[in-house]
Design a protein around this motif. Structure first.
Motif, short mmCIF file in Angstrom:
data_model
loop_
_atom_site.label_atom_id
_atom_site.label_comp_id
_atom_site.label_asym_id
_atom_site.label_seq_id
_atom_site.Cartn_x
_atom_site.Cartn_y
_atom_site.Cartn_z
N ARG A 21 0.86 -1.23 0.05
CA ARG A 21 -0.18 -0.09 -0.01
C ARG A 21 0.87 1.30 0.00
NH1 ARG A 21 -2.59 -0.73 5.68
NH2 ARG A 21 -0.96 -0.69 6.92
N GLY A 24 -0.03 5.64 4.27
CA GLY A 24 -0.92 6.83 4.73
C GLY A 24 -2.24 6.22 4.05
N ASP A 25 -2.33 5.42 3.06
CA ASP A 25 -3.49 4.94 2.26
C ASP A 25 -4.16 3.80 3.08
OD1 ASP A 25 -5.50 4.74 0.20
OD2 ASP A 25 -4.26 4.68 -1.25
N THR A 26 -5.54 3.63 2.87
CA THR A 26 -6.07 2.43 3.46
C THR A 26 -6.21 1.38 2.10
OG1 THR A 26 -8.48 3.32 2.63
CG2 THR A 26 -7.44 3.86 4.99
N MET A 27 -6.27 1.77 0.87
CA MET A 27 -6.27 0.71 -0.04
C MET A 27 -5.08 -0.25 -0.10
SD MET A 27 -7.38 1.36 -3.85
CE MET A 27 -5.70 2.22 -4.25
N THR A 28 -5.11 -1.41 -0.29
CA THR A 28 -3.88 -2.29 -0.60
C THR A 28 -4.25 -3.02 -2.00
OG1 THR A 28 -4.95 -4.42 0.42
CG2 THR A 28 -3.74 -2.74 2.03
N GLN A 115 -10.53 -7.50 5.55
CA GLN A 115 -10.07 -6.49 6.77
C GLN A 115 -9.06 -5.53 5.82
OE1 GLN A 115 -8.79 -8.21 10.22
NE2 GLN A 115 -10.40 -9.69 10.11
N TRP A 116 -8.39 -5.74 4.85
CA TRP A 116 -7.27 -4.93 4.34
C TRP A 116 -7.58 -4.36 3.21
CZ3 TRP A 116 -3.31 -4.15 7.36
CH2 TRP A 116 -3.21 -5.17 8.37
N ASN A 117 -9.00 -4.16 2.67
CA ASN A 117 -9.16 -3.39 1.74
C ASN A 117 -8.43 -3.51 0.25
OD1 ASN A 117 -11.21 -1.15 0.78
ND2 ASN A 117 -9.64 0.36 1.36
#
Length: 150
Positions: A21, A24-28, A115-117
């Motif tokens: 990722r 700082g991002d929430t997307m993986t 849970q890891w987007n």
């Protein structure tokens, strides 16, 4: 509109998968990156793994493809990800050091992938499978469709 043509790898170790990722991002996403003009996808994947994290890898079987779209500052972004099995000597107990300051690599349990987007979202079902399908996978997250076929 912007189009991205990518090669991504499934790197597993004892029920874990390697994800990446932007810090700082929430997307993986799966490790890999852009395919250059006239570059074979498997070669691009091996190159990207080495450039991004000094991962020596053998790119294996083509698993399938996933398409996705999103908006970035009001501009439509579209991508096609070619997905390959990847063999390395890495284990999930090894931390992976990124060669690029904006990226971080980490291992997660395959069963916890929701849970890891992970994006493209269609890859989540693929990652959870204990064995990858023998028939080519196709997943789509374009125009609200989220379809998966194996």
């Amino acid at each position: 509109m912007s189009f991205h043509y990518l090669a991504r790898g499934i790197i597993r170790s004892e029920g874990h998968i390697l994800l990446v990722r932007a810090i700082g991002d929430t997307m993986t996403f799966l490790p890999g990156g852009h395919i250059e003009f006239a570059e074979p996808a498997a070669s691009a994947l091996a190159r990207e793994l080495w450039e991004e994290a000094s991962i020596e890898a053998t790119v294996g079987r083509f698993v399938g493809a996933a398409e996705n779209e999103w908006f970035d500052h009001g501009v439509t972004q579209s991508e096609i990800n070619l997905i390959f099995e990847v063999n390395t000597s890495l284990t999930h107990s090894q931390p992976i050091t990124s060669n690029e300051s904006h990226l971080e690599f980490f291992w997660v349990r395959c069963e916890d992938i929701e849970q890891w987007n992970l994006y493209p979202e269609a890859l989540r079902a693929l990652v959870k499978q204990e064995r990858l399908p023998q028939q080519a996978f196709w997943g789509s997250g374009v125009s609200g469709e989220n379809t998966v076929s194996c």
